[in-house]
Design an enzyme around this catalytic site. Sequence first.
Site, mmCIF file in Angstrom:
data_model
loop_
_atom_site.group_PDB
_atom_site.id
_atom_site.type_symbol
_atom_site.label_atom_id
_atom_site.label_comp_id
_atom_site.label_asym_id
_atom_site.label_seq_id
_atom_site.Cartn_x
_atom_site.Cartn_y
_atom_site.Cartn_z
ATOM 1 N N CYS A 90 0.821 -1.276 0.085
ATOM 2 C CA CYS A 90 -0.053 0.067 0.092
ATOM 3 C C CYS A 90 0.799 1.470 -0.031
ATOM 4 C CB CYS A 90 -1.084 -0.107 1.176
ATOM 5 S SG CYS A 90 -2.349 1.128 0.924
ATOM 6 N N HIS A 180 -3.886 -5.308 -0.086
ATOM 7 C CA HIS A 180 -3.244 -5.765 1.286
ATOM 8 C C HIS A 180 -3.521 -7.271 1.462
ATOM 9 C CE1 HIS A 180 -2.663 -1.822 3.420
ATOM 10 N NE2 HIS A 180 -3.738 -1.484 2.782
ATOM 11 N N GLU A 182 -1.742 -9.210 3.361
ATOM 12 C CA GLU A 182 -1.050 -9.454 4.430
ATOM 13 C C GLU A 182 -2.067 -9.433 5.474
ATOM 14 O OE1 GLU A 182 -1.380 -5.185 5.188
ATOM 15 O OE2 GLU A 182 -1.240 -6.474 3.524
#
Length: 241
Positions: A90, A180, A182
Amino acid sequence: MKHEVLAIRHVYFEDLGNLELVLGDRGHFVRYLDVGRGRIDAPNPLDPSLMVVLGGPIGAYDDASYPHLAPLLAMLEKRLSAGLPTLGICLGSQLIARALGAKVYPAEQKELGWQPLTLTEAGRASPLRHLEAEGVATPVFHWHGDTFDLPEGATHLASTPACRNQAFTWGEHVLALQCHPEVLANRFENWLVAYPGDIAQSGTSAPRLREDTARFGPGLERAARAMFGEWLDQFDFTRQR
């Protein structure tokens, strides 16, 4: 032997998440450098085996308001030039793009919620292929209002209808992800509590995001672990400092 990973963190809950689990399984030691605590330019960016710049709710171009951006960009430029493994997520991807000379700017619309990536041919040949199983793309989490031009020499990997440049590689050592992958479903509530203004402006709602995260989060976690693992596999960390 443990190899140190340096993670630049802007917001405490926007951490390495799923990637930290992959790194832990491989014996890597993670050290977080939290922006606002100490000097951002203190670490030598050439020392860690892997450097990750994580997300945050600021503009990668807003140096006047956030003076830590200049030394952070200098760290990135030095590390990228040295050809060392570097990952941006990001805001981190935007800073990598900027460090490589590309323009970062506000997008036409904020992208917030779950949306699958459309992979390029290069993306399907990369570790991102794990986000697309048997022709069906795994929904990925998005929360950003800025975008960037593709840096010169970069390889475009993925897009969405709202954001053309979702992911790119630069050389063999850099991976930049606007999305994202993660994110962990069991830590997601922090996002809803911290950013109600973004949610209100986006046209979605906290209940909808919570429901979608419960629905899509586990699948993304499995796919992202495979993706991060394959990306890490290409590096011989024993040969680094």
